[in-house]
Design a protein around this motif. Structure first.
Motif, PDB file in Angstrom:
ATOM      1  N   ALA A  57       0.830  -1.202   0.000  1.00 20.94           N
ATOM      2  CA  ALA A  57       0.000   0.000   0.000  1.00 20.94           C
ATOM      3  C   ALA A  57       0.868   1.257   0.000  1.00 20.94           C
ATOM      4  CB  ALA A  57      -0.929  -0.004   1.205  1.00 20.94           C
ATOM      5  N   ARG A  58       1.958   1.220   0.747  1.00 21.92           N
ATOM      6  CA  ARG A  58       2.838   2.394   0.816  1.00 21.92           C
ATOM      7  C   ARG A  58       3.665   2.540  -0.458  1.00 21.92           C
ATOM      8  NH1 ARG A  58       4.241   5.236   5.544  1.00 21.92           N
ATOM      9  NH2 ARG A  58       5.973   6.688   5.224  1.00 21.92           N
ATOM     10  N   LEU A  59       4.046   1.419  -1.074  1.00 20.66           N
ATOM     11  CA  LEU A  59       4.798   1.478  -2.325  1.00 20.66           C
ATOM     12  C   LEU A  59       3.968   2.075  -3.456  1.00 20.66           C
ATOM     13  CD1 LEU A  59       6.728  -1.918  -2.531  1.00 20.66           C
ATOM     14  CD2 LEU A  59       7.759   0.362  -2.645  1.00 20.66           C
ATOM     15  N   ALA A  60       2.686   1.702  -3.483  1.00 13.15           N
ATOM     16  CA  ALA A  60       1.758   2.215  -4.515  1.00 13.15           C
ATOM     17  C   ALA A  60       2.284   1.964  -5.921  1.00 13.15           C
ATOM     18  CB  ALA A  60       1.479   3.697  -4.283  1.00 13.15           C
ATOM     19  N   LEU A  61       2.693   0.714  -6.181  1.00  9.01           N
ATOM     20  CA  LEU A  61       3.121   0.298  -7.520  1.00  9.01           C
ATOM     21  C   LEU A  61       2.146  -0.773  -8.000  1.00  9.01           C
ATOM     22  CD1 LEU A  61       6.978   0.010  -6.892  1.00  9.01           C
ATOM     23  CD2 LEU A  61       5.757   1.881  -8.032  1.00  9.01           C
ATOM     24  N   PRO A  62       1.049  -0.385  -8.650  1.00  6.68           N
ATOM     25  CA  PRO A  62      -0.031  -1.331  -8.942  1.00  6.68           C
ATOM     26  C   PRO A  62       0.373  -2.484  -9.852  1.00  6.68           C
ATOM     27  CG  PRO A  62      -0.368   0.768 -10.070  1.00  6.68           C
ATOM     28  CD  PRO A  62       0.740   0.984  -9.101  1.00  6.68           C
ATOM     29  N   ASP A  63       1.393  -2.319 -10.672  1.00 11.93           N
ATOM     30  CA  ASP A  63       1.787  -3.379 -11.592  1.00 11.93           C
ATOM     31  C   ASP A  63       2.926  -4.235 -11.047  1.00 11.93           C
ATOM     32  OD1 ASP A  63      -0.093  -2.550 -13.467  1.00 11.93           O
ATOM     33  OD2 ASP A  63       1.292  -1.078 -14.333  1.00 11.93           O
ATOM     34  N   LEU A  64       3.242  -4.074  -9.780  1.00  5.87           N
ATOM     35  CA  LEU A  64       4.358  -4.821  -9.202  1.00  5.87           C
ATOM     36  C   LEU A  64       4.071  -6.325  -9.210  1.00  5.87           C
ATOM     37  CD1 LEU A  64       7.115  -4.320  -7.727  1.00  5.87           C
ATOM     38  CD2 LEU A  64       5.835  -4.560  -5.578  1.00  5.87           C
ATOM     39  N   ASP A  65       5.029  -7.113  -9.644  1.00  3.93           N
ATOM     40  CA  ASP A  65       4.964  -8.575  -9.612  1.00  3.93           C
ATOM     41  C   ASP A  65       5.578  -9.013  -8.283  1.00  3.93           C
ATOM     42  OD1 ASP A  65       5.045 -11.288 -10.062  1.00  3.93           O
ATOM     43  OD2 ASP A  65       6.490 -11.208 -11.709  1.00  3.93           O
ATOM     44  N   TRP A  66       4.778  -9.607  -7.405  1.00  5.13           N
ATOM     45  CA  TRP A  66       5.278  -9.936  -6.071  1.00  5.13           C
ATOM     46  C   TRP A  66       4.675 -11.247  -5.577  1.00  5.13           C
ATOM     47  CZ3 TRP A  66       1.737 -10.531  -2.109  1.00  5.13           C
ATOM     48  CH2 TRP A  66       0.457 -10.021  -2.352  1.00  5.13           C
ATOM     49  N   VAL A  67       5.343 -11.838  -4.577  1.00  5.70           N
ATOM     50  CA  VAL A  67       4.856 -13.060  -3.951  1.00  5.70           C
ATOM     51  C   VAL A  67       5.436 -13.156  -2.545  1.00  5.70           C
ATOM     52  CG1 VAL A  67       6.746 -14.520  -4.794  1.00  5.70           C
ATOM     53  CG2 VAL A  67       4.534 -15.558  -4.274  1.00  5.70           C
ATOM     54  N   ILE A  68       4.667 -13.719  -1.635  1.00  6.69           N
ATOM     55  CA  ILE A  68       5.166 -14.031  -0.294  1.00  6.69           C
ATOM     56  C   ILE A  68       5.679 -15.464  -0.299  1.00  6.69           C
ATOM     57  CG2 ILE A  68       4.573 -14.272   2.154  1.00  6.69           C
ATOM     58  CD1 ILE A  68       2.289 -12.277   1.677  1.00  6.69           C
ATOM     59  N   CYS A  69       6.861 -15.675   0.267  1.00  9.11           N
ATOM     60  CA  CYS A  69       7.418 -17.025   0.318  1.00  9.11           C
ATOM     61  C   CYS A  69       8.138 -17.230   1.651  1.00  9.11           C
ATOM     62  CB  CYS A  69       8.344 -17.283  -0.876  1.00  9.11           C
ATOM     63  SG  CYS A  69       9.595 -16.010  -1.129  1.00  9.11           S
ATOM     64  N   TYR A  70       8.510 -18.485   1.905  1.00  9.09           N
ATOM     65  CA  TYR A  70       9.027 -18.856   3.224  1.00  9.09           C
ATOM     66  C   TYR A  70      10.297 -19.693   3.079  1.00  9.09           C
ATOM     67  CZ  TYR A  70       4.513 -17.157   4.720  1.00  9.09           C
ATOM     68  OH  TYR A  70       3.422 -16.354   4.943  1.00  9.09           O
ATOM     69  N   GLN A  71      11.276 -19.381   3.904  1.00 12.91           N
ATOM     70  CA  GLN A  71      12.587 -20.010   3.825  1.00 12.91           C
ATOM     71  C   GLN A  71      12.909 -20.801   5.087  1.00 12.91           C
ATOM     72  OE1 GLN A  71      14.405 -15.785   3.863  1.00 12.91           O
ATOM     73  NE2 GLN A  71      16.042 -17.038   4.761  1.00 12.91           N
ATOM     74  N   SER A  72      14.076 -21.461   5.063  1.00 16.61           N
ATOM     75  CA  SER A  72      14.694 -22.093   6.240  1.00 16.61           C
ATOM     76  C   SER A  72      13.977 -23.349   6.714  1.00 16.61           C
ATOM     77  CB  SER A  72      14.795 -21.088   7.403  1.00 16.61           C
ATOM     78  OG  SER A  72      15.401 -19.893   6.992  1.00 16.61           O
ATOM     79  N   ARG A  73      13.352 -24.080   5.807  1.00 16.52           N
ATOM     80  CA  ARG A  73      12.666 -25.308   6.189  1.00 16.52           C
ATOM     81  C   ARG A  73      13.668 -26.344   6.680  1.00 16.52           C
ATOM     82  NH1 ARG A  73      11.769 -30.283   4.049  1.00 16.52           N
ATOM     83  NH2 ARG A  73       9.796 -31.304   4.518  1.00 16.52           N
ATOM     84  N   VAL A  74      13.341 -27.023   7.798  1.00 14.27           N
ATOM     85  CA  VAL A  74      14.130 -28.137   8.313  1.00 14.27           C
ATOM     86  C   VAL A  74      13.174 -29.256   8.726  1.00 14.27           C
ATOM     87  CG1 VAL A  74      16.072 -26.742   9.108  1.00 14.27           C
ATOM     88  CG2 VAL A  74      14.161 -27.156  10.649  1.00 14.27           C
ATOM     89  N   GLY A  75      13.651 -30.497   8.641  1.00 14.58           N
ATOM     90  CA  GLY A  75      12.867 -31.634   9.109  1.00 14.58           C
ATOM     91  C   GLY A  75      11.876 -32.137   8.089  1.00 14.58           C
ATOM     92  N   PRO A  76      11.180 -33.225   8.430  1.00 12.58           N
ATOM     93  CA  PRO A  76      10.308 -33.894   7.477  1.00 12.58           C
ATOM     94  C   PRO A  76       8.885 -33.347   7.398  1.00 12.58           C
ATOM     95  CG  PRO A  76      10.441 -35.179   9.492  1.00 12.58           C
ATOM     96  CD  PRO A  76      11.349 -33.996   9.687  1.00 12.58           C
ATOM     97  N   LEU A  77       8.499 -32.449   8.302  1.00  9.52           N
ATOM     98  CA  LEU A  77       7.120 -31.970   8.324  1.00  9.52           C
ATOM     99  C   LEU A  77       6.824 -31.095   7.104  1.00  9.52           C
ATOM    100  CD1 LEU A  77       6.752 -30.944  12.082  1.00  9.52           C
ATOM    101  CD2 LEU A  77       5.862 -33.009  10.985  1.00  9.52           C
ATOM    102  N   GLU A  78       5.537 -30.996   6.746  1.00  8.14           N
ATOM    103  CA  GLU A  78       5.113 -30.089   5.692  1.00  8.14           C
ATOM    104  C   GLU A  78       5.087 -28.664   6.246  1.00  8.14           C
ATOM    105  OE1 GLU A  78       1.445 -29.429   2.489  1.00  8.14           O
ATOM    106  OE2 GLU A  78       1.234 -30.885   4.136  1.00  8.14           O
ATOM    107  N   TRP A  79       5.685 -27.721   5.510  1.00  5.86           N
ATOM    108  CA  TRP A  79       5.768 -26.330   5.948  1.00  5.86           C
ATOM    109  C   TRP A  79       4.870 -25.462   5.083  1.00  5.86           C
ATOM    110  CZ3 TRP A  79      10.412 -23.777   8.605  1.00  5.86           C
ATOM    111  CH2 TRP A  79      10.932 -24.626   9.587  1.00  5.86           C
ATOM    112  N   ILE A  80       4.560 -24.287   5.626  1.00  6.23           N
ATOM    113  CA  ILE A  80       3.793 -23.327   4.845  1.00  6.23           C
ATOM    114  C   ILE A  80       4.610 -22.909   3.623  1.00  6.23           C
ATOM    115  CG2 ILE A  80       2.378 -22.512   6.750  1.00  6.23           C
ATOM    116  CD1 ILE A  80       4.279 -20.152   7.090  1.00  6.23           C
ATOM    117  N   GLY A  81       3.914 -22.527   2.568  1.00  3.96           N
ATOM    118  CA  GLY A  81       4.602 -22.194   1.333  1.00  3.96           C
ATOM    119  C   GLY A  81       3.927 -21.036   0.620  1.00  3.96           C
TER     120      GLY A  81
END
Length: 341
Positions: free
Chosen positions: A214-238
């Protein structure tokens, strides 16, 4: 009125010999591995032993130690300077020195009139802020530290924090060529079962990103939320940051990687993002890879923390969120603000 501010952070090894005990402390935390004792102790011992050689290699890239303590000390001194002489910051790391027990003793000796527990995690999780607060409360009871205490549980859309992230995004974009980049807002991941049980972290990461966009106000920005540092056998958020780097290579788009849940540099930014994912990007044909800085002790972030401190101290409530009594939906039962509704 003398106010002690307790800055919570993860901590990190201060030398090669500290790597294995640091990992043991991490994996023996019931908020991380929810097994009963003595099974949790045995599992933590096993994981620490197996991961220590790899972790030492990671810390070798940073001179054999984590920079998280000196970075946090810089933030503490900047916050004290902004707040004035009646405020004193104490750093309590969760898994390595200085630990809560040592700092409880230091705070008690200083004899504050009141205490504010201030996590350096803008987004609340039971595995980070929740774990640190529980350890502090346990050690404070043991030491008889009974000064009135307020907990600032989260501030995912704090204006100063958002402004500092936006400044980093703009600086990163300015370093890139005219090609339209994709922005990866990368946060530390969590196992899905923790989020499904009501932990509000993922939702608060999304709040942070929404405020930045909202503060950037770049309507055509290509973006995604992602998650790092996975360890172990469990399923993690992605999705995972690794998968998004690979996808960017397949799409032929440059990447700007923005740490959205880390407020200072440590192994996840200096090694995982700056070295490992940068090399993966090169291998997968990503045309450009730029990492935005963490907010650190920038004036805007420190000003945001000052606002939160003053708001929390004026609230009169034992647990305070950045935007009032509760930021999270009712099904996020891990949100501590629900205790004060």
């Amino acid at each position: 009125m003398k106010t002690a501010i307790i800055l919570f952070n993860l901590g990190g090894p201060d030398g090669p010999g500290a790597v294995k005990p640091f990992l043991f402390n991490l994996f023996s935390d019931p908020a991380i591995i929810g097994l009963p004792q003595p099974l949790r102790w045995l599992v933590a011992k096993l994981i620490a032993g197996r991961r220590a050689p790899v972790a030492r290699t990671i810390y070798d890239h940073m001179g054999g130690r984590s920079p998280i303590l000196p970075n946090t000390e810089d933030q503490a001194r900047a916050l004290e300077a902004a707040l004035g002489p009646e405020f004193k910051c104490f750093i309590a790391m969760r898994y390595w020195r200085p630990r809560a027990r040592d700092q409880v003793a230091a705070v008690k000796a200083w004899q504050p009139d009141r205490i504010l527990l201030l996590p350096l995690y803008p987004q609340f999780s039971t595995t980070t802020t929740g774990s640190s607060v529980r350890e502090w409360q346990r050690e404070a009871r043991r030491a008889g530290l009974d000064a009135p205490t307020t907990t600032l549980c989260c501030y995912p859309a704090n204006e100063g924090f958002v402004e500092a992230v936006v400044d980093g995004v703009r600086a990163g974009l300015a370093r890139m060529d005219r090609a339209r980049p994709r922005v990866l807002f990368s946060a530390h991941g969590l196992p899905k079962k923790i989020v499904s049980a009501g932990d509000p972290y993922q939702g608060q990461v999304e709040q942070s990103v929404a405020a930045v966009l909202a503060r950037l106000a770049l309507p055509d920005l290509d973006w995604v939320i992602c998650y790092q540092s996975r360890v172990g056998p469990l399923e993690w958020i992605g999705p995972s940051t690794e998968a998004e780097v690979i996808r960017a290579g397949a799409d032929g788009v440059p990447l700007l990687v923005v740490p959205i849940a880390f407020v200072s540099d440590h192994s996840e930014t200096l090694v995982e993002l700056d070295i490992e994912y940068r090399e993966l990007a090169r291998q997968k044909g990503v045309p450009d890879y730029v990492r935005a800085p963490t907010v650190g002790a920038t004036p805007s972030f420190i000003a945001g923390l000052v606002d939160e401190v003053r708001r929390a101290m004026a609230s009169g409530r034992p647990i305070v969120s950045g935007e009032g009594p509760r930021l999270c939906p009712g099904d996020r039962v891990g949100c501590p603000c629900g205790e004060t509704r």
